[in-house]
Design a protein around this motif. Structure first.
Motif, mmCIF file in Angstrom:
data_model
loop_
_atom_site.group_PDB
_atom_site.id
_atom_site.type_symbol
_atom_site.label_atom_id
_atom_site.label_comp_id
_atom_site.label_asym_id
_atom_site.label_seq_id
_atom_site.Cartn_x
_atom_site.Cartn_y
_atom_site.Cartn_z
ATOM 1 N N UNK A 196 -43.153 -73.404 16.098
ATOM 2 C CA UNK A 196 -44.331 -74.221 15.797
ATOM 3 C C UNK A 196 -44.053 -75.672 16.195
ATOM 4 N N UNK A 197 -45.016 -76.294 16.872
ATOM 5 C CA UNK A 197 -44.907 -77.697 17.283
ATOM 6 C C UNK A 197 -45.706 -78.548 16.311
ATOM 7 N N UNK A 198 -45.098 -79.560 15.737
ATOM 8 C CA UNK A 198 -45.770 -80.451 14.813
ATOM 9 C C UNK A 198 -46.083 -81.759 15.515
ATOM 10 N N UNK A 199 -47.342 -82.167 15.482
ATOM 11 C CA UNK A 199 -47.780 -83.402 16.129
ATOM 12 C C UNK A 199 -48.256 -84.397 15.078
ATOM 13 N N UNK A 200 -48.032 -85.671 15.349
ATOM 14 C CA UNK A 200 -48.584 -86.738 14.526
ATOM 15 C C UNK A 200 -49.984 -87.075 15.045
ATOM 16 N N UNK A 201 -50.869 -87.482 14.134
ATOM 17 C CA UNK A 201 -52.231 -87.809 14.553
ATOM 18 C C UNK A 201 -52.243 -88.926 15.594
ATOM 19 N N UNK A 202 -51.302 -89.849 15.490
ATOM 20 C CA UNK A 202 -51.288 -90.949 16.451
ATOM 21 C C UNK A 202 -50.948 -90.477 17.869
ATOM 22 N N UNK A 203 -50.460 -89.236 17.992
ATOM 23 C CA UNK A 203 -50.166 -88.685 19.320
ATOM 24 C C UNK A 203 -51.412 -88.102 19.986
ATOM 25 N N UNK A 204 -52.476 -87.927 19.216
ATOM 26 C CA UNK A 204 -53.686 -87.302 19.734
ATOM 27 C C UNK A 204 -54.644 -88.365 20.240
ATOM 28 N N UNK A 205 -55.229 -88.111 21.384
ATOM 29 C CA UNK A 205 -56.167 -89.052 21.998
ATOM 30 C C UNK A 205 -57.477 -88.319 22.249
ATOM 31 N N UNK A 206 -58.516 -88.692 21.511
ATOM 32 C CA UNK A 206 -59.830 -88.073 21.673
ATOM 33 C C UNK A 206 -60.710 -89.028 22.473
ATOM 34 N N UNK A 207 -61.090 -88.681 23.707
ATOM 35 C CA UNK A 207 -61.915 -89.577 24.525
ATOM 36 C C UNK A 207 -63.312 -89.748 23.918
ATOM 37 N N UNK A 208 -63.970 -90.874 24.195
ATOM 38 C CA UNK A 208 -65.338 -91.077 23.723
ATOM 39 C C UNK A 208 -66.255 -89.941 24.155
ATOM 40 N N UNK A 209 -67.073 -89.478 23.217
ATOM 41 C CA UNK A 209 -67.996 -88.389 23.497
ATOM 42 C C UNK A 209 -67.403 -87.011 23.312
ATOM 43 N N UNK A 210 -66.105 -86.933 23.009
ATOM 44 C CA UNK A 210 -65.442 -85.644 22.826
ATOM 45 C C UNK A 210 -65.117 -85.419 21.351
ATOM 46 N N UNK A 211 -64.717 -84.195 21.031
ATOM 47 C CA UNK A 211 -64.362 -83.877 19.653
ATOM 48 C C UNK A 211 -63.128 -82.993 19.641
ATOM 49 N N UNK A 212 -62.397 -83.111 18.548
ATOM 50 C CA UNK A 212 -61.198 -82.312 18.331
ATOM 51 C C UNK A 212 -61.420 -81.447 17.097
ATOM 52 N N UNK A 213 -61.196 -80.142 17.231
ATOM 53 C CA UNK A 213 -61.317 -79.213 16.118
ATOM 54 C C UNK A 213 -59.935 -78.783 15.654
ATOM 55 N N UNK A 214 -59.705 -78.869 14.350
ATOM 56 C CA UNK A 214 -58.460 -78.410 13.745
ATOM 57 C C UNK A 214 -58.830 -77.363 12.700
ATOM 58 N N UNK A 215 -58.330 -76.159 12.858
ATOM 59 C CA UNK A 215 -58.729 -75.053 11.982
ATOM 60 C C UNK A 215 -57.637 -74.734 10.962
ATOM 61 N N UNK A 216 -58.057 -73.987 9.946
ATOM 62 C CA UNK A 216 -57.143 -73.478 8.914
ATOM 63 C C UNK A 216 -56.437 -74.596 8.153
ATOM 64 N N UNK A 217 -57.201 -75.645 7.819
ATOM 65 C CA UNK A 217 -56.687 -76.735 6.990
ATOM 66 C C UNK A 217 -57.132 -76.533 5.555
ATOM 67 N N UNK A 218 -56.221 -76.631 4.605
ATOM 68 C CA UNK A 218 -56.651 -76.589 3.212
ATOM 69 C C UNK A 218 -57.056 -77.994 2.779
ATOM 70 N N UNK A 219 -57.568 -78.106 1.566
ATOM 71 C CA UNK A 219 -58.127 -79.380 1.107
ATOM 72 C C UNK A 219 -57.068 -80.478 1.054
#
Length: 212
Positions: free
Chosen positions: A1-24
């Motif tokens: 399993x690869x663990x990423x930090x949110x700061x490593x993710x780049x969402x371009x304007x107009x795009x969306x990122x979906x993250x599934x299977x997150x608990x509260x």
């Protein structure tokens, strides 16, 4: 399993990122890591988190539609409390949302002076606005939180009211039943492109005054 930090993710304007299977608890930790000073918008529904990055066009349209609501409320002398893009979330419903704009109107007296929202005791906003909605995640979250009226703008305005837990498309806004909201929004956005924001809003105000 690869663990990423949110700061490593780049969402371009107009795009969306979906993250599934997150608990509260994971959702809450991501919210904390993202912080409040951010341009991204979030929607969480039953384990799926959506992170959206708005475009300049999106920001212009949502501000204009929000300004339209404020002018209507002002000219009709209807009291309101505007909560903008506040984060609304409730663990019991496994849902969280950040509208582009939102207003307390019927429940404005209850929300007067509040600077924090707790949906276990506070009502959801009476009217929410979303521009360029492209996912079911957002609608599910709004329905779960019980937002009674939702305006969605995707090249034209659609008005939804919550009935028996589901959104139904209507032609008349329950908040402004005597006004042609669909036409007013289309006219305002067209005029703002031709004349500029301020002249278009002034023309809108004059038209509402003439209709009173």
């Amino acid at each position: 399993m690869v663990t990423l930090q949110l700061r490593q993710l780049d969402v371009p304007p107009g795009q969306r990122l979906l993250i599934r299977n997150l608990d509260w608890q994971q959702f809450e930790r991501i919210l904390a890591e993202l912080g409040e000073s951010r341009s991204a918008r979030i929607a969480y529904s039953r384990g799926t988190l959506e992170i959206r990055m708005p475009t300049p066009e999106h920001e212009v349209d949502k501000e204009l539609i929000g300004d339209l609501v404020k002018i209507l409320l002002d000219e009709l002398e209807i009291d309101c409390e505007c909560f903008g893009s506040t984060t609304f979330k409730q663990e019991a419903m496994q849902s969280g949302i950040e509208p582009d704009q939102c207003f307390y109107i019927q429940n404005q007296a209850q929300m007067r002076g509040k600077r924090r929202i707790n949906l276990t005791v506070d009502p959801p906003p009476d009217l929410a606005i979303e521009v360029d909605v492209t996912s079911k995640t957002q609608l599910d979250a709004y329905a779960a939180l019980g937002v009674p009226e939702l305006w969605r703008y995707e090249k034209q305005l659609s008005i939804y009211v919550l009935r028996a837990g589901q959104y139904q498309l209507v032609n008349v806004s329950p908040t402004f039943p005597t006004l042609p909201i669909l036409g007013l929004v289309a006219e305002l956005l067209e005029q703002s492109s031709l004349l500029g924001r301020s002249p278009a809003l002034r023309a809108l105000r004059r038209r509402i005054q003439a209709l009173r």
